[in-house]
Scaffold this active site. Structure first.
Site, short mmCIF file in Angstrom:
data_model
loop_
_atom_site.label_atom_id
_atom_site.label_comp_id
_atom_site.label_asym_id
_atom_site.label_seq_id
_atom_site.Cartn_x
_atom_site.Cartn_y
_atom_site.Cartn_z
N ASP A 1 4.08 -5.93 3.85
CA ASP A 1 3.96 -5.01 4.79
C ASP A 1 5.37 -4.66 5.52
O ASP A 1 6.24 -5.22 5.67
CB ASP A 1 2.81 -4.67 5.17
N HIS B 1 3.61 3.41 12.44
CA HIS B 1 3.13 4.89 13.16
C HIS B 1 2.85 6.10 13.83
O HIS B 1 1.74 6.82 14.67
CB HIS B 1 1.05 4.55 13.74
N ASP C 1 5.87 2.21 6.75
CA ASP C 1 4.58 1.26 6.63
C ASP C 1 3.57 1.88 5.75
O ASP C 1 3.47 3.40 6.10
CB ASP C 1 3.96 0.98 8.08
N GLU D 1 -5.26 1.45 2.99
CA GLU D 1 -5.27 0.11 3.39
C GLU D 1 -4.90 1.14 4.96
O GLU D 1 -5.63 0.43 5.94
CB GLU D 1 -3.67 0.28 2.91
N GLU D 2 -4.88 2.02 5.33
CA GLU D 2 -5.22 2.47 6.94
C GLU D 2 -5.92 2.53 7.43
O GLU D 2 -6.34 2.97 8.09
CB GLU D 2 -3.75 3.76 6.35
N HIS E 1 0.89 -1.01 0.14
CA HIS E 1 -0.23 -0.47 0.07
C HIS E 1 0.71 1.12 0.02
O HIS E 1 1.67 1.07 0.18
CB HIS E 1 -0.90 0.35 1.15
#
Length: 359
Positions: A233, A324, A181, A210-211, A73
């Site tokens: 990922d 994140h 990520d 995706e998130e 992603h």
């Protein structure tokens, strides 16, 4: 077998470029443009769908080729401007999973012009004892872009500021950046397209959103209609020394032990034939790997495996610390071993695998 991709300075520079891009969920254009440039003329087909997925097909030359979707992603977590408090100060909301405790004082870039700013909160001098004993209030945070920021309007996006670095030396070299990520997955998939083995049709899906619910992957899988799928990922590592005493019931990936093979997560029960195949491939080639702890989290595989009449799917991830947040860490050797494992597995795939016992 085609030569396995190698990570050299060119690949590290590509990853740095990908990480520097601002590509929040729903606005992945900057990453998509980099992928297009890197793969121009190296694929049989490259097209963008209605959700912004970039779908790249590299056809093989053998007979009875499997159609293998490999997804990574393009989007990252970030922020959306929700209100203008004047004087260059803006209210905002999170896009994707972000812990408020990670935000205070972090540098960001906002809007198409990448205007620099900071996420502001009261300094210690202005807080009460009660405030200092509690986590910062989400409503008390603001993005401060300085007084000359008329180019940013509510509805525009912001992400953590670029901060790519290489830490350490030798086998323990560690990479530091925002957005590993899943820019590390995007960089990996670019290399796999360049070195695509001839025994399969490689369906590379650089996915969106995706998130915020693996939305792009669902559309991409429906369009590509693969025989099987692999999601690449970056998964949270649970390996710091001061965490050792904690019960590790959700994540057990560690930096330096190789790519993490998923058996199950919140959204997917990985196909057992693929789990065995990847583990046996790694063992035969002497590639270090680890199993990711079953439980929380998820990848694009969560949407892909439920597409059409079902797609046998698995996820393989590079472990990363502090995902994140404004800066995460990955081990260079884990990235190299993920590339080696996925490439060798793709080169060894035969149609009979999907006819074997699922036990």
């Amino acid at each position: 077998m085609t030569e396995s991709p190698k990570i050299r300075q060119a690949q590290i520079r590509l990853l740095e470029s990908l990480c520097a891009a601002s590509a929040i969920s729903g606005q992945e254009g900057e990453v998509r443009a980099i992928v297009r440039k890197e793969l121009e003329g190296q694929a049989d087909e490259m097209r963008e769908d209605a959700l912004g997925n970039l779908l790249v097909t590299k056809k093989g030359s053998g007979r009875r080729r499997l159609r293998v979707m490999v997804a990574a992603h393009m989007d990252e977590v970030g922020f959306i401007i929700t209100g203008d408090d004047k004087e260059g100060i803006y209210r905002f909301a999170n896009v994707g999973g972000i812990d408020t405790r990670q935000l205070v004082g972090k540098m960001i870039i906002a809007g198409k012009d990448h205007l620099p700013g900071v996420i502001g909160f009261k300094p210690i001098h202005l807080t009460t004892a009660g405030e200092r004993n509690n986590n910062p209030s989400r409503d008390g945070l603001r993005i401060d872009l300085g007084a000359d920021s008329a180019r940013v309007k509510p509805g525009q996006r912001a992400v953590f500021a670029p901060n790519f670095k290489v830490l350490g030396r030798g086998a323990a070299r560690t990479l530091h950046s925002k957005a590993f990520d899943d820019r590390i997955g995007v960089a990996s998939l670019i290399e796999l397209v360049r070195c695509a083995p001839p025994n399969i049709d490689l369906l590379a899906a650089f996915t969106t959103q995706e998130e915020i619910g693996v939305r792009g992957a669902r559309v991409a899988a429906h369009s590509l209609d693969p025989d099987l799928a692999i999601a690449i990922d970056c998964t949270p590592a649970h390996d710091q020394p001061h965490w050792e005493g904690e019960e590790n019931s959700r994540y057990n990936a560690r930096l330096g032990l190789g790519p993490a093979i998923y058996t199950t997560d919140r959204g997917t029960l990985s196909d057992p034939r693929l789990v065995r195949f990847f583990a046996e491939t790694a063992q035969a080639a002497g590639i270090p790997f680890q199993y990711r702890q079953p439980g929380s989290g998820g990848t694009d595989a969560g949407a892909i495996h439920k597409t059409r009449s079902g797609v046998p799917s698995i996820s393989i991830s590079v472990p990363g610390r502090y995902l994140h947040t404004a800066a995460s860490l990955v081990r260079l050797s884990d990235w190299q071993h993920l590339l080696a494992l996925v490439h060798r597995a793709l080169s060894s795939l035969k149609p009979g695998l999907l006819k074997s016992d699922r036990r």
